[in-house]
Scaffold this active site. Sequence first.
Site, PDB file in Angstrom:
ATOM      1  N   ASP A   1       0.845  -1.132  -0.085  1.00  0.00           N
ATOM      2  CA  ASP A   1       0.007   0.135   0.209  1.00  0.00           C
ATOM      3  C   ASP A   1       0.905   1.278  -0.126  1.00  0.00           C
ATOM      4  OD1 ASP A   1       1.042  -0.208   2.771  1.00  0.00           O
ATOM      5  OD2 ASP A   1      -1.069  -0.603   3.193  1.00  0.00           O
TER       6      ASP A   1
ATOM      7  N   ASN B   1      -7.967  -3.157  13.908  1.00  0.00           N
ATOM      8  CA  ASN B   1      -9.425  -3.332  13.549  1.00  0.00           C
ATOM      9  C   ASN B   1      -9.479  -4.328  12.434  1.00  0.00           C
ATOM     10  OD1 ASN B   1      -8.331  -2.112  10.964  1.00  0.00           O
ATOM     11  ND2 ASN B   1      -9.759  -0.625  10.780  1.00  0.00           N
TER      12      ASN B   1
ATOM     13  N   HIS C   1      -7.588  -4.777   9.803  1.00  0.00           N
ATOM     14  CA  HIS C   1      -7.175  -4.586   8.416  1.00  0.00           C
ATOM     15  C   HIS C   1      -5.948  -5.201   7.996  1.00  0.00           C
ATOM     16  CE1 HIS C   1      -4.880  -0.467   9.336  1.00  0.00           C
ATOM     17  NE2 HIS C   1      -3.962  -1.426   9.203  1.00  0.00           N
TER      18      HIS C   1
ATOM     19  N   GLU D   1      -9.931  -2.028   4.830  1.00  0.00           N
ATOM     20  CA  GLU D   1     -10.621  -1.924   5.981  1.00  0.00           C
ATOM     21  C   GLU D   1     -11.912  -2.855   6.029  1.00  0.00           C
ATOM     22  OE1 GLU D   1      -9.020  -0.111   8.194  1.00  0.00           O
ATOM     23  OE2 GLU D   1      -8.034   1.806   7.524  1.00  0.00           O
TER      24      GLU D   1
HETATM   25  C1  GLP Z   1      -0.541   0.264   8.547  1.00  0.00           C
HETATM   26  C2  GLP Z   1      -0.553  -0.588   7.189  1.00  0.00           C
HETATM   27  C3  GLP Z   1      -0.555  -2.107   7.364  1.00  0.00           C
HETATM   28  C4  GLP Z   1       0.126  -2.639   8.777  1.00  0.00           C
HETATM   29  C5  GLP Z   1      -0.752  -1.944   9.840  1.00  0.00           C
HETATM   30  C6  GLP Z   1      -0.377  -2.365  11.169  1.00  0.00           C
HETATM   31  O1  GLP Z   1      -1.527   0.934   8.569  1.00  0.00           O
HETATM   32  N1  GLP Z   1      -1.099  -0.203   6.127  1.00  0.00           N
HETATM   33  O2  GLP Z   1       0.094  -2.634   6.351  1.00  0.00           O
HETATM   34  O3  GLP Z   1       0.075  -3.971   8.928  1.00  0.00           O
HETATM   35  O4  GLP Z   1      -0.804  -0.632   9.708  1.00  0.00           O
HETATM   36  O5  GLP Z   1       0.889  -1.483  11.282  1.00  0.00           O
HETATM   37  P1  GLP Z   1       1.649  -1.858  12.868  1.00  0.00           P
HETATM   38  O6  GLP Z   1       2.734  -3.052  12.640  1.00  0.00           O
HETATM   39  O7  GLP Z   1       2.589  -0.671  13.031  1.00  0.00           O
HETATM   40  O8  GLP Z   1       0.776  -1.921  14.041  1.00  0.00           O
END
Ligand code: GLP
Length: 242
Positions: free
Chosen positions: A67, A135, A137, A142
Amino acid sequence: MEIKRFKTKEEVTKALAEMLLAQVKAKPNSVLGLATGSTPTLAYHELVKDYLLNQTDYSKVVTFNLDEYVGIDSKDKNSYRTFMDINLFNYINIKNENTFLPNLNNVDDIDLSYYDEHINNCGGIDLQVLGIGENGHIGFNEPGDDMDSLTHRVILAENTRENNSIYFETIDDVPTEALTMGIQSILNAKKIVLAITKKTKAKIFKRLLEEEPSSSLPASYLKTHANVVVLVDAEAASLLEG
Ligand code: GLP
């Protein structure tokens, strides 16, 4: 889903790095699906350490990130391109032209299928790395997103923007939209590894284990894939019995 439990987040990230290294050593022209976020960062640093010691060869590796934000330049310090450059790409011998993130350059806002086509043309993703949002995702898919979605543009959930605001000066600076590989793009990978660490992920990990696949928890669709490994630390697994 095969669940592998570890005590600490450092052990999870080491295991994730080992899976990536094993993949690249077994197939030097591997196609890797990569994620940003704090969870895989330490694993990327392990790959850099390994590169300095062993010169593992990434010259034929191709990567596709999950992303990217809409509305900030790829050179901005908060873009996912910059994240990947400063945490991994700049320190290994991967070719810049072999590293891809979704972007809006030269394409219609609506149709981002070029990204999935390019992944297919490269032979498909051999190993897809994932983290999970609080959440549920994956990428920026989402709750509510379709299972059959390919790469597309999304409006970020408020909770996602709040969580990601730690990287920005204020929450108002967090983009409201992003481009993300879809659930189907992710499920097209041959193998998937989902890393889950920290107490903040305990509730969603418990739900992931308990719930049937549905759009209310995008990561639950991983249960429909035959080759998924979940690496989890004790904090994230703390709401499970036993
Ligand atoms: C972000 C990314 C995801 C990631 C998630 C968790 O928004 N787009 O690909 O897995 O949030 O992030 P973290 O590993 O910092 O908790």
